[in-house]
Design an enzyme around this catalytic site. Structure first.
Site, PDB file in Angstrom:
ATOM      1  N   TYR A 176       0.845  -1.193   0.000  1.00  0.00           N
ATOM      2  CA  TYR A 176       0.000   0.000   0.000  1.00  0.00           C
ATOM      3  C   TYR A 176       0.883   1.246   0.000  1.00  0.00           C
ATOM      4  CZ  TYR A 176      -3.986  -3.024   1.253  1.00  0.00           C
ATOM      5  OH  TYR A 176      -4.953  -3.999   1.274  1.00  0.00           O
ATOM      6  N   TRP A 234     -13.115  -7.102   2.411  1.00  0.00           N
ATOM      7  CA  TRP A 234     -12.663  -5.762   2.011  1.00  0.00           C
ATOM      8  C   TRP A 234     -13.685  -5.057   1.130  1.00  0.00           C
ATOM      9  CZ3 TRP A 234     -11.334  -4.864  -3.226  1.00  0.00           C
ATOM     10  CH2 TRP A 234     -10.836  -5.918  -3.981  1.00  0.00           C
ATOM     11  N   GLY A 271     -12.498   1.401   5.060  1.00  0.00           N
ATOM     12  CA  GLY A 271     -11.529   2.473   4.898  1.00  0.00           C
ATOM     13  C   GLY A 271     -12.201   3.797   5.207  1.00  0.00           C
ATOM     14  N   GLU A 325     -19.275   7.441  11.653  1.00  0.00           N
ATOM     15  CA  GLU A 325     -20.540   6.962  11.078  1.00  0.00           C
ATOM     16  C   GLU A 325     -20.545   5.440  10.925  1.00  0.00           C
ATOM     17  OE1 GLU A 325     -21.643   8.878   7.343  1.00  0.00           O
ATOM     18  OE2 GLU A 325     -22.844   7.131   6.770  1.00  0.00           O
TER      19      GLU A 325
HETATM   20  P1  NDP Z   1     -14.655   0.698   1.851  1.00  0.00           P
HETATM   21  O1  NDP Z   1     -15.631  -0.012   0.972  1.00  0.00           O
HETATM   22  O2  NDP Z   1     -14.951   0.850   3.298  1.00  0.00           O
HETATM   23  O3  NDP Z   1     -14.394   2.141   1.194  1.00  0.00           O
HETATM   24  C1  NDP Z   1     -13.790   3.142   1.959  1.00  0.00           C
HETATM   25  C2  NDP Z   1     -13.907   4.473   1.243  1.00  0.00           C
HETATM   26  O4  NDP Z   1     -15.275   4.791   1.020  1.00  0.00           O
HETATM   27  C3  NDP Z   1     -13.353   5.587   2.129  1.00  0.00           C
HETATM   28  O5  NDP Z   1     -11.966   5.747   1.988  1.00  0.00           O
HETATM   29  C4  NDP Z   1     -14.165   6.782   1.640  1.00  0.00           C
HETATM   30  O6  NDP Z   1     -13.593   7.232   0.412  1.00  0.00           O
HETATM   31  C5  NDP Z   1     -15.528   6.154   1.356  1.00  0.00           C
HETATM   32  N1  NDP Z   1     -16.383   6.148   2.554  1.00  0.00           N
HETATM   33  C6  NDP Z   1     -16.258   5.391   3.668  1.00  0.00           C
HETATM   34  N2  NDP Z   1     -17.245   5.629   4.535  1.00  0.00           N
HETATM   35  C7  NDP Z   1     -18.031   6.556   3.963  1.00  0.00           C
HETATM   36  C8  NDP Z   1     -19.201   7.207   4.395  1.00  0.00           C
HETATM   37  N3  NDP Z   1     -19.746   6.937   5.568  1.00  0.00           N
HETATM   38  N4  NDP Z   1     -19.768   8.117   3.551  1.00  0.00           N
HETATM   39  C9  NDP Z   1     -19.225   8.396   2.355  1.00  0.00           C
HETATM   40  N5  NDP Z   1     -18.078   7.816   1.895  1.00  0.00           N
HETATM   41  C10 NDP Z   1     -17.492   6.886   2.700  1.00  0.00           C
HETATM   42  O7  NDP Z   1     -13.285  -0.048   1.809  1.00  0.00           O
HETATM   43  P2  NDP Z   1     -11.879   0.146   1.045  1.00  0.00           P
HETATM   44  O8  NDP Z   1     -12.084  -0.020  -0.406  1.00  0.00           O
HETATM   45  O9  NDP Z   1     -11.211   1.382   1.532  1.00  0.00           O
HETATM   46  O10 NDP Z   1     -11.101  -1.099   1.604  1.00  0.00           O
HETATM   47  C11 NDP Z   1     -11.008  -1.263   3.014  1.00  0.00           C
HETATM   48  C12 NDP Z   1      -9.800  -2.033   3.371  1.00  0.00           C
HETATM   49  O11 NDP Z   1      -9.864  -3.336   2.814  1.00  0.00           O
HETATM   50  C13 NDP Z   1      -8.478  -1.485   2.845  1.00  0.00           C
HETATM   51  O12 NDP Z   1      -7.993  -0.396   3.565  1.00  0.00           O
HETATM   52  C14 NDP Z   1      -7.601  -2.694   2.965  1.00  0.00           C
HETATM   53  O13 NDP Z   1      -7.204  -2.860   4.311  1.00  0.00           O
HETATM   54  C15 NDP Z   1      -8.557  -3.811   2.556  1.00  0.00           C
HETATM   55  N6  NDP Z   1      -8.421  -4.159   1.134  1.00  0.00           N
HETATM   56  C16 NDP Z   1      -7.845  -5.364   0.843  1.00  0.00           C
HETATM   57  C17 NDP Z   1      -7.647  -5.757  -0.437  1.00  0.00           C
HETATM   58  C18 NDP Z   1      -7.007  -7.069  -0.691  1.00  0.00           C
HETATM   59  O14 NDP Z   1      -6.657  -7.365  -1.836  1.00  0.00           O
HETATM   60  N7  NDP Z   1      -6.808  -7.885   0.319  1.00  0.00           N
HETATM   61  C19 NDP Z   1      -8.044  -4.913  -1.583  1.00  0.00           C
HETATM   62  C20 NDP Z   1      -8.680  -3.683  -1.182  1.00  0.00           C
HETATM   63  C21 NDP Z   1      -8.866  -3.344   0.123  1.00  0.00           C
HETATM   64  P3  NDP Z   1     -13.662   8.758  -0.094  1.00  0.00           P
HETATM   65  O15 NDP Z   1     -14.024   9.641   1.050  1.00  0.00           O
HETATM   66  O16 NDP Z   1     -12.304   9.023  -0.634  1.00  0.00           O
HETATM   67  O17 NDP Z   1     -14.696   8.768  -1.179  1.00  0.00           O
END
Ligand code: NDP
Length: 336
Positions: free
Chosen positions: A54, A205, A285, A294
């Protein structure tokens, strides 16, 4: 916060787990990253997930700094190995003995800890004998550098083979980390039944589909400024699959269901993955602390059966269910 066992191990993790892909060391400044981690700790999250790849190692370093001063025994810190981190030589990728034994030390140093609770194979390596990989993981565990082993985006057959070797070596392979959300359910037909049989838990994830299931992306409208879909450091590419008007319109149909349950759409999405009893944690995330505040409120929420049915009707055929798509996220040869 509620806690669940990770698979059939004795390790309890917070059912909402915080991850820092695309955010720490990249989209989000370091001070905001630290605020998000502290918001997670304040909300009772004890489990944190990262990976060496990452932000090309920066995410581990940012998380290590943000967790400095916390009581190590009260945290569960997870990281991963597989993808290359640069500058890369021919062996700086995959699950060879050389890459695993070299990578764990780099991760521990960046995370400022003597051990990780879970060390995960970030993908399946088609070019290394699985016996070699599992022996290397066993040596990492015996050296006290990791307590448990996990995998990510492995197929059911790969998980079964890895689990069998781990058992022979006397180490615990206890987790699978796949993508899973209202929109992406490809683990349900094969990975989940296999893992239930073997005592392996899912740490899922993108439960909010990278923000799409929060409902903030409106069909026919440009994405809000500062959102992942506008992040040209990588986020916009990653979220593209869901950014079409058919999906976004269906997602909007979830709003009345969330309203009736007194949940935000993001909370509904996180609560939905937690209804699956093979899921040990929803891995969320955040780009700002308010999102953490939230989303943690989804802990402990029970969605009534009738609402679960209406959710499926609302989403219709935009839900991806094909188990063959599990391998879609995994390269067929090592990336260079
Ligand atoms: P999410 O589906 O939780 O997306 C998170 C993103 O969504 C945030 O960074 C934000 O982005 C937006 N968000 C989150 N909460 C809200 C809200 N309440 N209202 C509006 N927007 C919101 O998960 P991620 O895609 O970030 O993945 C989470 C974790 O999973 C990663 O950090 C990692 O640890 C793991 N992962 C693992 C993978 C693997 O191959 N093993 C691949 C991908 C992820 P923004 O504000 O920028 O729009």
């Amino acid at each position: 916060m509620e806690f669940r066992y990770l698979g059939n191990s004795g390790l309890k993790i917070s059912e909402i787990t915080y991850g820092n892909w695309l955010t720490h060391g990249s989209q989000v400044e370091n001070d905001v990253a630290t605020e998000c981690v502290h918001a997670a700790l304040d909300a009772g999250i004890t489990t944190f997930d990262t990976a060496d790849a990452y932000a090309n190692t920066k995410a581990e370093a940012v998380l290590g700094d943000a967790l400095k001063g916390q009581r190590r025994q009260s945290l569960e810190i997870f990281t991963k190995v597989y993808w290359p981190t640069g500058p890369a030589g021919p062996n700086d990728v995959g699950l060879s003995r050389k890459h695993i034994l070299g990578s764990i030390d780099g991760s521990l140093s960046r995370l400022q800890t003597d051990y990780v609770d879970l060390y995960q194979a970030h993908r399946y390596d088609t070019e290394t004998p699985l016996e070699e990989t599992m022996q290397a993981f066993a040596d990492v565990v015996r050296a006290g550098k990791a307590l448990y082993i996990g995998v990510s985006e492995w197929t059911a057959d790969q998980i079964r083979a890895g689990h069998s070797l781990a058992k022979d070596l006397g180490i615990q392979l206890i987790s699978s980390q796949p993508q899973y959300s209202l929109l992406w359910r490809v683990i349900e037909p094969e990975v989940v039944p296999t893992c239930k049989e073997l005592g392996i838990g899912q740490i899922v994830w993108s439960p909010i589909a990278q923000g799409v299931l929060s409902g903030k992306y409106q069909p026919g409208q440009p994405p809000p400024q500062g959102s992942r879909a506008t992040d040209d450091k990588g986020g916009a590419d990653m979220i593209r699959r869901f950014m079409n008007d058919t999906v976004l319109s269906r997602v909007q149909a979830l709003k009345p269901i969330a309203d009736e349950l007194n949940l935000t759409m993001a909370q509904l999405a996180v609560a939905w993955v937690l209804q699956n009893d093979n899921v040990s944690a929803a891995l969320v995330g955040a780009s700002r602390p308010a999102q953490v505040h939230e989303n943690v409120k989804a802990a402990g929420v029970r969605i009534p059966d009738e609402a679960m049915k209406r959710i499926d009707e609302a989403l219709g055929d935009v839900v991806e269910r094909d188990p063959a798509k599990t391998a879609e996220n995994a390269p067929q040869t090592r990336p260079v």
